[in-house]
Design a protein around this motif. Sequence first.
Motif, PDB file in Angstrom:
ATOM      1  N   LEU A 127       0.832  -1.202   0.000  1.00 41.36           N
ATOM      2  CA  LEU A 127       0.000   0.000   0.000  1.00 41.36           C
ATOM      3  C   LEU A 127       0.869   1.255   0.000  1.00 41.36           C
ATOM      4  CD1 LEU A 127      -2.701   1.447   0.127  1.00 41.36           C
ATOM      5  CD2 LEU A 127      -2.654   1.176   2.615  1.00 41.36           C
ATOM      6  N   LEU A 139      -6.656   8.929   1.401  1.00 44.11           N
ATOM      7  CA  LEU A 139      -7.062   7.524   1.369  1.00 44.11           C
ATOM      8  C   LEU A 139      -8.313   7.361   2.230  1.00 44.11           C
ATOM      9  CD1 LEU A 139      -6.436   4.527   0.590  1.00 44.11           C
ATOM     10  CD2 LEU A 139      -5.186   4.376   2.765  1.00 44.11           C
ATOM     11  N   HIS A 141     -10.850   4.581   3.782  1.00 41.89           N
ATOM     12  CA  HIS A 141     -10.719   3.147   4.013  1.00 41.89           C
ATOM     13  C   HIS A 141     -11.702   2.667   5.071  1.00 41.89           C
ATOM     14  CE1 HIS A 141      -8.608   3.700   7.909  1.00 41.89           C
ATOM     15  NE2 HIS A 141      -8.089   4.774   7.330  1.00 41.89           N
ATOM     16  N   ALA A 149      -3.556   0.907   6.443  1.00 39.14           N
ATOM     17  CA  ALA A 149      -3.659   2.253   5.880  1.00 39.14           C
ATOM     18  C   ALA A 149      -2.625   3.194   6.463  1.00 39.14           C
ATOM     19  CB  ALA A 149      -5.060   2.805   6.106  1.00 39.14           C
ATOM     20  N   ARG A 156      -5.620  10.219   5.786  1.00 40.12           N
ATOM     21  CA  ARG A 156      -6.478   9.031   5.779  1.00 40.12           C
ATOM     22  C   ARG A 156      -7.771   9.318   6.531  1.00 40.12           C
ATOM     23  NH1 ARG A 156      -1.389   7.936   6.991  1.00 40.12           N
ATOM     24  NH2 ARG A 156      -1.790   7.917   9.236  1.00 40.12           N
ATOM     25  N   ASP A 158     -11.243   7.084   7.866  1.00 42.73           N
ATOM     26  CA  ASP A 158     -11.981   5.830   7.925  1.00 42.73           C
ATOM     27  C   ASP A 158     -13.482   6.112   7.874  1.00 42.73           C
ATOM     28  OD1 ASP A 158     -12.789   6.672  10.443  1.00 42.73           O
ATOM     29  OD2 ASP A 158     -11.591   5.211  11.533  1.00 42.73           O
TER      30      ASP A 158
END
Length: 519
Positions: A127, A139, A141, A149, A156, A158
Amino acid sequence: MDLLFIVRTLARRGLLKPGSPNRVADQLNALRRWGFTLAGELRAAEARDPHRIAIIDEHRGPITYRQLMRRAQRLATALGATRGVGPGVRVGLMCRNHAGLVEAMVACSLLGADAVLVNTALSAPQLAAVAEQQQLRLLLHDREFAPTAAAAACERLDESSVEALLAETPQQRRHEVNRAGRTIVLTSGTTGAPKGARRPTPKGFGPLVSIIDRIPLHVGERILISAPLFHTWGYAALQLALAMRATVVLQRRFEPTATVQAVDTHGCTALFAVPVMLQRLVEAGAVPARPPRITAVSGSALPGGLATLFMNAWGDCLYNLYGSTEASWASIATPADLRRDHRTAGRPPHGTRIAILDPTGRPVARGEIGEIHVGNEMLFEGYTRGPGDPSAADLRGGLLGTGDLGHLDADGLLHVDGRADDMVVSGGENVFPRPLEELLAQLPQVREVAVVGVPDAQYGQRLAAYLVLHPGQTLDADEVREYVRHYLARFSVPRDVHFLPELPRTATGKVIPRLLHPM
């Protein structure tokens, strides 16, 4: 593509059914502005059938086309205003099959950003490499992938963070641009690091018609998509579903009993899966009370005899599409084709050309093996290494080499004999692993099998077989070799026979040769 053929096919599949003049006009205007992107298809479906159920998510329940569109718009607004996502920005999406992934893909499209679909099976180092290579800005996720991640050198978010962001975003604000974003699918990476392949945007109804002419989907189907949405096949299934104003049923994980329950509970008329999933369904003896009209598979080769076993249990509903991330599709085998020969990859759909070429680029004779080359409207635009234009696809006379070897039989059906780089030269003989795999798969003790070439000091290379047995079954290497001697030439008899608890596979069921290790 012939206009009359397009119109006839659209009519046969219910896409030209009359509707409210205003809604039809809005539907066409959406396609005119956004084209046949996910955003365009979702906008068109919402304009025509706003209250039709778009997605049945196992956690969130049913979601209408209007609700799905509004959530995607709000997410686009939030990402644009708070994270600077806009035209040309790369956003990675590392999610299992659920409504949130669809919303994120559409939001990226609305913003003109490129959505990079990340394989959920990637390790942290893989990744990290993908994030650097694709120059990801952000990102998104699932929570379960948080540890992996963390390796990505970008911001990032979530699932919980995305929901909080949506809650803070006013419904009425919209952050959209006139240029729809692109989708980048990662190759499977069975022989190395995955590469990004940029998917083209369909320029009209041609690609849709090519598929639904051969795979008879109708408007309003209920489609269970079990194939991963991050893979070309799952993504294609989603595109087809939105274009057909279907209801999509999504589950985060594949499990045979849960799949059958979903088909029965939601009245699914179609199932999109990968071959290894069919194998698990057959092994589990899992059959719906009312099997779907269509079970469409792609992503890897059908193991020997699986097509027949599956259709004997589920009925003649199986369609097998042969293609690749780069070529999209090359051929489709119908149930009738598979009943005639379970090994066939079928015929090219309307608007697709296939050529079997020798190393010099010349067509080989019918029945001879050569490299498969494909031409259609959806050849990939090249491999990507960050924002900007991708590297150009390597075409030969408008045809793209798939890297697979194959032949056309006397009836014009395509047969895939294996990867070009899988061919083994043993003592001067060209040997293909696929026929040996097909033969070994017919042994009643064998659950699954992979055959690869390994170095040999005397012959250059030799075949090695890796077998997984059904629980409680026994088999030894000498029995395997003796069985092969009865049916194949001596140079196809594997000197090395290994028994494994399972084969290493990608999320779409392809065996990863570099991870095969003898016990």
